[in-house]
Scaffold this active site. Sequence first.
Site, mmCIF file in Angstrom:
data_model
loop_
_atom_site.group_PDB
_atom_site.id
_atom_site.type_symbol
_atom_site.label_atom_id
_atom_site.label_comp_id
_atom_site.label_asym_id
_atom_site.label_seq_id
_atom_site.Cartn_x
_atom_site.Cartn_y
_atom_site.Cartn_z
ATOM 1 N N ILE A 102 1.545 3.669 2.316
ATOM 2 C CA ILE A 102 2.521 3.856 3.398
ATOM 3 C C ILE A 102 3.350 2.587 3.581
ATOM 4 O O ILE A 102 4.552 2.636 3.826
ATOM 5 C CB ILE A 102 1.818 4.245 4.722
ATOM 6 C CG1 ILE A 102 0.892 5.449 4.503
ATOM 7 C CG2 ILE A 102 2.850 4.579 5.800
ATOM 8 C CD1 ILE A 102 0.006 5.792 5.693
ATOM 9 N N ASN B 233 -6.415 -3.336 -2.284
ATOM 10 C CA ASN B 233 -6.281 -1.911 -2.606
ATOM 11 C C ASN B 233 -4.832 -1.594 -2.994
ATOM 12 O O ASN B 233 -4.331 -0.520 -2.707
ATOM 13 C CB ASN B 233 -6.723 -1.080 -1.385
ATOM 14 C CG ASN B 233 -6.958 0.368 -1.734
ATOM 15 O OD1 ASN B 233 -7.205 0.707 -2.889
ATOM 16 N ND2 ASN B 233 -6.846 1.243 -0.747
ATOM 17 N N ARG C 231 -17.427 19.646 4.321
ATOM 18 C CA ARG C 231 -17.673 18.200 4.207
ATOM 19 C C ARG C 231 -18.036 17.668 5.581
ATOM 20 O O ARG C 231 -17.377 17.977 6.575
ATOM 21 C CB ARG C 231 -16.399 17.530 3.687
ATOM 22 C CG ARG C 231 -16.518 16.046 3.453
ATOM 23 C CD ARG C 231 -15.284 15.494 2.770
ATOM 24 N NE ARG C 231 -14.103 15.517 3.629
ATOM 25 C CZ ARG C 231 -12.911 15.051 3.277
ATOM 26 N NH1 ARG C 231 -12.722 14.545 2.072
ATOM 27 N NH2 ARG C 231 -11.889 15.100 4.106
ATOM 28 N N GLY D 176 0.818 -1.218 0.000
ATOM 29 C CA GLY D 176 0.000 0.000 0.000
ATOM 30 C C GLY D 176 0.848 1.263 0.000
ATOM 31 O O GLY D 176 2.084 1.206 -0.074
ATOM 32 N N ASP E 201 -4.916 -12.595 2.606
ATOM 33 C CA ASP E 201 -5.768 -11.688 3.373
ATOM 34 C C ASP E 201 -5.548 -12.047 4.852
ATOM 35 O O ASP E 201 -5.812 -13.185 5.258
ATOM 36 C CB ASP E 201 -7.220 -11.949 2.939
ATOM 37 C CG ASP E 201 -8.244 -11.213 3.776
ATOM 38 O OD1 ASP E 201 -7.891 -10.665 4.837
ATOM 39 O OD2 ASP E 201 -9.421 -11.209 3.365
ATOM 40 N N LYS F 106 -10.051 2.190 14.516
ATOM 41 C CA LYS F 106 -8.719 2.551 15.040
ATOM 42 C C LYS F 106 -8.785 2.699 16.564
ATOM 43 O O LYS F 106 -7.895 2.239 17.284
ATOM 44 C CB LYS F 106 -8.213 3.844 14.400
ATOM 45 C CG LYS F 106 -7.974 3.749 12.900
ATOM 46 C CD LYS F 106 -6.833 2.814 12.553
ATOM 47 C CE LYS F 106 -6.602 2.713 11.060
ATOM 48 N NZ LYS F 106 -5.677 1.640 10.677
ATOM 49 N N LEU G 196 -3.914 -7.544 -2.066
ATOM 50 C CA LEU G 196 -4.091 -6.790 -3.316
ATOM 51 C C LEU G 196 -5.496 -6.202 -3.442
ATOM 52 O O LEU G 196 -5.933 -5.852 -4.528
ATOM 53 C CB LEU G 196 -3.755 -7.653 -4.548
ATOM 54 C CG LEU G 196 -2.343 -8.244 -4.564
ATOM 55 C CD1 LEU G 196 -2.118 -9.088 -5.829
ATOM 56 C CD2 LEU G 196 -1.285 -7.145 -4.483
ATOM 57 N N SER H 187 -4.222 6.409 13.865
ATOM 58 C CA SER H 187 -4.522 7.626 13.122
ATOM 59 C C SER H 187 -4.878 8.759 14.077
ATOM 60 O O SER H 187 -5.424 8.530 15.163
ATOM 61 C CB SER H 187 -5.715 7.345 12.210
ATOM 62 O OG SER H 187 -6.295 8.544 11.773
ATOM 63 N N TYR I 202 -14.674 3.870 10.258
ATOM 64 C CA TYR I 202 -13.237 3.686 10.035
ATOM 65 C C TYR I 202 -12.456 4.137 11.274
ATOM 66 O O TYR I 202 -11.624 3.402 11.812
ATOM 67 C CB TYR I 202 -12.776 4.480 8.806
ATOM 68 C CG TYR I 202 -11.300 4.792 8.835
ATOM 69 C CD1 TYR I 202 -10.369 3.813 8.528
ATOM 70 C CD2 TYR I 202 -10.839 6.056 9.219
ATOM 71 C CE1 TYR I 202 -9.012 4.089 8.607
ATOM 72 C CE2 TYR I 202 -9.495 6.337 9.296
ATOM 73 C CZ TYR I 202 -8.581 5.346 8.993
ATOM 74 O OH TYR I 202 -7.250 5.629 9.087
HETATM 75 N N1 UDP Z 1 -10.397 18.714 1.195
HETATM 76 C C1 UDP Z 1 -10.925 19.591 0.268
HETATM 77 N N2 UDP Z 1 -11.258 19.110 -0.979
HETATM 78 C C2 UDP Z 1 -11.064 17.820 -1.333
HETATM 79 C C3 UDP Z 1 -10.498 16.916 -0.390
HETATM 80 C C4 UDP Z 1 -10.185 17.402 0.872
HETATM 81 O O1 UDP Z 1 -11.132 20.767 0.560
HETATM 82 O O2 UDP Z 1 -11.393 17.443 -2.472
HETATM 83 C C5 UDP Z 1 -10.018 19.203 2.538
HETATM 84 C C6 UDP Z 1 -10.775 18.540 3.672
HETATM 85 O O3 UDP Z 1 -12.005 19.188 3.895
HETATM 86 C C7 UDP Z 1 -9.781 18.666 4.823
HETATM 87 C C8 UDP Z 1 -8.422 18.598 4.129
HETATM 88 O O4 UDP Z 1 -8.665 18.905 2.754
HETATM 89 O O5 UDP Z 1 -9.898 19.951 5.436
HETATM 90 C C9 UDP Z 1 -7.762 17.222 4.214
HETATM 91 O O6 UDP Z 1 -8.697 16.242 3.792
HETATM 92 P P1 UDP Z 1 -8.277 14.749 3.489
HETATM 93 O O7 UDP Z 1 -9.500 14.003 3.033
HETATM 94 O O8 UDP Z 1 -7.093 14.717 2.577
HETATM 95 O O9 UDP Z 1 -7.764 14.186 4.893
HETATM 96 P P2 UDP Z 1 -8.482 14.128 6.346
HETATM 97 O O10 UDP Z 1 -7.926 15.284 7.114
HETATM 98 O O11 UDP Z 1 -9.952 14.175 6.139
HETATM 99 O O12 UDP Z 1 -8.011 12.823 6.887
#
Ligand code: UDP
Length: 338
Positions: free
Chosen positions: A13, A36, A293, A11, A59, A154, A34, A125, A150
């Site tokens: 990382i 992802n 989001r 993967g 797996d 963790k 495999l 995470s 998810y």
């Molecule tokens: N983000 C964004 N547009 C995108 C994807 C992410 O503005 O298409 C922003 C998201 O709202 C967050 C930051 O980028 O503030 C990091 O998002 P990502 O999904 O990469 O990682 P997360 O912090 O959610 O694990």
Amino acid sequence: MKNILVTGGLGFIGSETVIALLEKGYQPIIVDDLYNAKLAVLDRIETITHVRPKFYEVDVTDQAKTEKIFQENQIDAVIHFAGYKAVGESVYKPIEYYRNNLDSALVIVDLMRKYGVKNLIFSSSATVYGVPERVPLVETDPVSEATNPYGETKVMIERILKDVYKADPTLNIALLRYFNPIGAHPSGLLGEDPNGIPNNLLPYVSQVAIGKLKCLKVFGNDYPTPDGTGVRDFIHVVDLAEGHVATLKKLEQNPGLVIYNLGTGKGTTVLELVHAFEEANHVKIPYVIAPRREGDVAVNYANCDKAYRELGWKARFTIADACRDAYHFQKMNPNGIQ
Ligand code: UDP
């Protein structure tokens, strides 16, 4: 310590960590189903390092098949990366997420017990901190309820591993809380290769940069941050990989259960990252401001003093380095790793 079982070793990382391990003379043994990742990653690891590590297409929720790997190899430590990791998907596939992520962790610790393997690094995470009460986050900050399945896996696996350690204090277990890994191997051969439209910021930006996607949506510009967009702690994946090697060295000192934040200690806004990408690569990234989001926190970055103090590790690459490497990888692999 020599033989390191790396689950999810093909993967994003995991593969970078395999390279860091090989560079430091360890012998990684890769297991990956495999789901992802692509087998071609193994060839690319070989191109970069001139070593083809042992690989099992298994797996790790399959205990019988995983046990064969423990039987065939004298494993000194396990680095457990394998797992489902898409936040959004986990909301509508909770059963798959809990089953896969919890089962694989349980199989690994059960087999470690059976085969007397004492050292484990687990990919945790920053999501385990939930909505931060304050930043920068330190390892002693409370682990709270996650905002999606998810993240909850963790939190749960961390709890399971603490109990496993309590039952057997001869174990050494490192919980590594990653912040936002970005970038790619400087060769352009390895990097983040998401299926379909990327969820994460930098892969999305990279695909806009090569014209594969039209325009970035910036999720929210009304957060209480310098420019209103979210703040994250973006860390180059090569730095993150090296953090694992530093942690293995620590485990050799029998520290018991340890927890480290792996980030840069610096917060960067979404727009700062976009502008850094434009500057580093001399490209224009069209973007629009879109609504926030769901599930996003405003600000999230790490205090990484503990990792520096105890592991002698800190991030050495800049955001500009990561942007350059991500774009290089994207240009070399416009349709992903084939
Ligand atoms: N983000 C964004 N547009 C995108 C994807 C992410 O503005 O298409 C922003 C998201 O709202 C967050 C930051 O980028 O503030 C990091 O998002 P990502 O999904 O990469 O990682 P997360 O912090 O959610 O694990």
